[in-house]
Design a protein around this motif. Structure first.
Motif, PDB file in Angstrom:
ATOM      1  N   MET A  35       0.841  -1.194   0.000  1.00 28.17           N
ATOM      2  CA  MET A  35       0.000   0.000   0.000  1.00 28.17           C
ATOM      3  C   MET A  35       0.875   1.243   0.000  1.00 28.17           C
ATOM      4  O   MET A  35       1.925   1.274   0.650  1.00 28.17           O
ATOM      5  CB  MET A  35      -0.899   0.031   1.242  1.00 28.17           C
ATOM      6  CG  MET A  35      -1.933  -1.064   1.292  1.00 28.17           C
ATOM      7  SD  MET A  35      -2.795  -1.082   2.886  1.00 28.17           S
ATOM      8  CE  MET A  35      -1.493  -1.767   3.915  1.00 28.17           C
ATOM      9  N   ARG A  36       0.432   2.255  -0.711  1.00 30.77           N
ATOM     10  CA  ARG A  36       1.035   3.583  -0.639  1.00 30.77           C
ATOM     11  C   ARG A  36      -0.017   4.500  -0.053  1.00 30.77           C
ATOM     12  O   ARG A  36      -1.100   4.642  -0.618  1.00 30.77           O
ATOM     13  CB  ARG A  36       1.526   4.027  -2.011  1.00 30.77           C
ATOM     14  CG  ARG A  36       2.683   3.153  -2.495  1.00 30.77           C
ATOM     15  CD  ARG A  36       3.084   3.392  -3.928  1.00 30.77           C
ATOM     16  NE  ARG A  36       4.201   2.530  -4.275  1.00 30.77           N
ATOM     17  CZ  ARG A  36       4.069   1.286  -4.723  1.00 30.77           C
ATOM     18  NH1 ARG A  36       2.859   0.780  -4.881  1.00 30.77           N
ATOM     19  NH2 ARG A  36       5.120   0.544  -5.006  1.00 30.77           N
ATOM     20  N   VAL A  37       0.303   5.075   1.089  1.00 32.99           N
ATOM     21  CA  VAL A  37      -0.706   5.777   1.878  1.00 32.99           C
ATOM     22  C   VAL A  37      -0.225   7.180   2.222  1.00 32.99           C
ATOM     23  O   VAL A  37       0.981   7.452   2.324  1.00 32.99           O
ATOM     24  CB  VAL A  37      -1.030   5.003   3.177  1.00 32.99           C
ATOM     25  CG1 VAL A  37      -1.469   3.578   2.854  1.00 32.99           C
ATOM     26  CG2 VAL A  37       0.159   4.986   4.125  1.00 32.99           C
ATOM     27  N   ASP A  38      -1.195   8.068   2.411  1.00 36.81           N
ATOM     28  CA  ASP A  38      -0.930   9.442   2.819  1.00 36.81           C
ATOM     29  C   ASP A  38      -1.086   9.529   4.333  1.00 36.81           C
ATOM     30  O   ASP A  38      -2.190   9.335   4.863  1.00 36.81           O
ATOM     31  CB  ASP A  38      -1.906  10.387   2.124  1.00 36.81           C
ATOM     32  CG  ASP A  38      -1.632  11.855   2.428  1.00 36.81           C
ATOM     33  OD1 ASP A  38      -0.727  12.129   3.242  1.00 36.81           O
ATOM     34  OD2 ASP A  38      -2.326  12.711   1.859  1.00 36.81           O
ATOM     35  N   THR A  39      -0.001   9.782   5.028  1.00 35.34           N
ATOM     36  CA  THR A  39      -0.026   9.842   6.495  1.00 35.34           C
ATOM     37  C   THR A  39       0.037  11.270   7.022  1.00 35.34           C
ATOM     38  O   THR A  39       0.180  11.478   8.231  1.00 35.34           O
ATOM     39  CB  THR A  39       1.145   9.033   7.081  1.00 35.34           C
ATOM     40  OG1 THR A  39       2.377   9.522   6.528  1.00 35.34           O
ATOM     41  CG2 THR A  39       0.994   7.556   6.766  1.00 35.34           C
ATOM     42  N   THR A  40      -0.068  12.257   6.133  1.00 35.70           N
ATOM     43  CA  THR A  40       0.090  13.640   6.581  1.00 35.70           C
ATOM     44  C   THR A  40      -1.021  14.075   7.540  1.00 35.70           C
ATOM     45  O   THR A  40      -0.804  14.944   8.384  1.00 35.70           O
ATOM     46  CB  THR A  40       0.133  14.601   5.378  1.00 35.70           C
ATOM     47  OG1 THR A  40      -1.048  14.411   4.570  1.00 35.70           O
ATOM     48  CG2 THR A  40       1.369  14.348   4.535  1.00 35.70           C
ATOM     49  N   GLY A  41      -2.223  13.493   7.422  1.00 32.26           N
ATOM     50  CA  GLY A  41      -3.328  13.884   8.292  1.00 32.26           C
ATOM     51  C   GLY A  41      -3.701  12.830   9.312  1.00 32.26           C
ATOM     52  O   GLY A  41      -4.800  12.886   9.895  1.00 32.26           O
ATOM     53  N   MET A  42      -2.820  11.875   9.572  1.00 31.89           N
ATOM     54  CA  MET A  42      -3.184  10.784  10.482  1.00 31.89           C
ATOM     55  C   MET A  42      -3.270  11.268  11.928  1.00 31.89           C
ATOM     56  O   MET A  42      -2.600  12.238  12.325  1.00 31.89           O
ATOM     57  CB  MET A  42      -2.194   9.629  10.356  1.00 31.89           C
ATOM     58  CG  MET A  42      -0.791   9.913  10.829  1.00 31.89           C
ATOM     59  SD  MET A  42       0.256   8.446  10.590  1.00 31.89           S
ATOM     60  CE  MET A  42       1.848   9.091  11.115  1.00 31.89           C
ATOM     61  N   SER A  43      -4.089  10.580  12.693  1.00 34.24           N
ATOM     62  CA  SER A  43      -4.374  10.992  14.074  1.00 34.24           C
ATOM     63  C   SER A  43      -3.493  10.256  15.082  1.00 34.24           C
ATOM     64  O   SER A  43      -3.927   9.956  16.191  1.00 34.24           O
ATOM     65  CB  SER A  43      -5.847  10.744  14.392  1.00 34.24           C
ATOM     66  OG  SER A  43      -6.174   9.377  14.158  1.00 34.24           O
ATOM     67  N   CYS A  44      -2.262   9.946  14.697  1.00 28.90           N
ATOM     68  CA  CYS A  44      -1.295   9.305  15.590  1.00 28.90           C
ATOM     69  C   CYS A  44       0.094   9.675  15.121  1.00 28.90           C
ATOM     70  O   CYS A  44       0.270  10.257  14.033  1.00 28.90           O
ATOM     71  CB  CYS A  44      -1.490   7.791  15.613  1.00 28.90           C
ATOM     72  SG  CYS A  44      -1.199   6.984  14.010  1.00 28.90           S
ATOM     73  N   THR A  45       1.089   9.343  15.899  1.00 30.30           N
ATOM     74  CA  THR A  45       2.467   9.596  15.500  1.00 30.30           C
ATOM     75  C   THR A  45       2.976   8.451  14.618  1.00 30.30           C
ATOM     76  O   THR A  45       2.356   7.379  14.535  1.00 30.30           O
ATOM     77  CB  THR A  45       3.379   9.729  16.724  1.00 30.30           C
ATOM     78  OG1 THR A  45       3.446   8.454  17.393  1.00 30.30           O
ATOM     79  CG2 THR A  45       2.851  10.794  17.675  1.00 30.30           C
TER      80      THR A  45
END
Length: 315
Positions: A49-59
């Motif tokens: 998977m290639r995912v966007d983590t810029t807005g994730m709600s964790c570190t």
């Protein structure tokens, strides 16, 4: 691969519900999946998977821990590569005893290229350890007394160094489907013939026995079919009368090294697309495949097949 996206790879025995468990966990942490590719071969499941983590709600650390815990529960292996983890693309070079391709890779991707690095050298004999040490690159001999490699150890090393690409620098062993499947489209080999001709062992000897006038070398992606993967780069040279396999090897070795380095550069630059078993250049790529233009222009462009009346009229 988009360098702003995080890459997550999950591998293990196939079972129902694997995709749902992983993607649900990501959704709960506001991770947006941009691309997902999954396949199953001989009971082994792989999902990238290639995912966007810029807005994730964790570190980042919390996401790694959550994925590790989930995959432990599922009996799977997981690798997570955040954009900051990929400042330089990491290459593992596999070799046996021949030094020429390894030397070229070390020179190209340790001494000269700041955007890619040979992170580790793995071999099934220890002959090339001094060469890796001269470039301050870690070296592992995973072969037994007869050179049979420990592939579980190999996989552990590849995972530890989080490699982006595996380059076979005259690695004289056939990788098992387990390794190839895990790193599919990320393993490049160089073979001493113009594939698809003369696949398998002793390719230079095969060329001489068939009486060819031009021989060559091929860098290609590795698949589970021996020496049949999509071709990336090739080089050619003349075969002299009464040439021996050793003489062809001497002519071919510099070209083997050159083709392997070219193929690795094309892959790491993202210039290549594979479709229907053939490599293509991306539309926005400035790279070239095949003969350089100045050599291609030496080929004649006449005569070509045309209606007989046109040919007669010109005579």
């Amino acid at each position: 691969m988009n360098q702003e996206l995080t890459e997550i790879t999950v591998i293990g025995d196939d079972d129902t519900g694997l995709i749902a468990r992983v993607t649900s966990m990501l959704f709960e942490r506001d991770v947006n999946i941009e691309d997902l590719d999954q396949a199953v071969r001989q009971g082994l499941f792989r999902m990238t998977m290639r995912v966007d983590t810029t807005g994730m709600s964790c570190t980042e650390a919390e996401l790694r821990d959550a994925l590790d815990a989930l995959c432990d529960d599922l009996g799977m292996d997981v690798q997570v590569r955040f954009p900051a983890d990929r400042e330089a693309k990491r290459i593992a070079v596999l070799a046996t005893k021949e030094s020429h391709c390894l030397a070229a890779m070390l020179e190209a991707f340790v001494d000269d290229d700041p955007e890619a690095e040979v992170a580790v050298v793995v071999a099934n004999h220890d002959d090339l350890a001094p060469l890796a040490a001269a470039h301050d690159v870690p070296f592992y001999d995973i072969g037994d007394a007869g050179g049979v490699p420990d592939e579980e150890w190999l996989l552990d090393i590849l995972a530890e160094y989080e490699v982006d690409l595996v380059a076979l620098a005259r690695y004289m062993r056939i990788l098992s489907p387990n390794v190839v499947f895990r790193y599919e489209s990320r393993i490049i080999n160089v073979h001493p013939s113009l594939l698809p001709s003369f696949a398998g062992a002793e390719a230079y000897r095969q060329a001489i026995e068939k009486g060819v006038r031009i021989a060559g070398v091929t860098a290609h992606y590795v698949t589970t079919d021996l020496d049949q993967g999509p071709i990336i780069a090739q080089r050619v040279f003349d075969v002299p009368d009464d040439a021996t396999p050793e003489e062809l090897e001497e002519r071919g070795q510099p070209l083997e090294a050159e083709a392997l380095v070219e193929a690795v550069r094309l892959h790491l630059a993202g210039d290549l697309v594979v479709g229907r078993g053939r490599t293509h250049l991306r539309e926005d790529s400035d790279a070239e495949l095949g003969l350089p233009e100045e050599i291609a222009e030496l080929n004649p462009d006449e005569p070509v097949d045309r209606p007989v009346a046109e040919v007669v009229e010109e005579e």
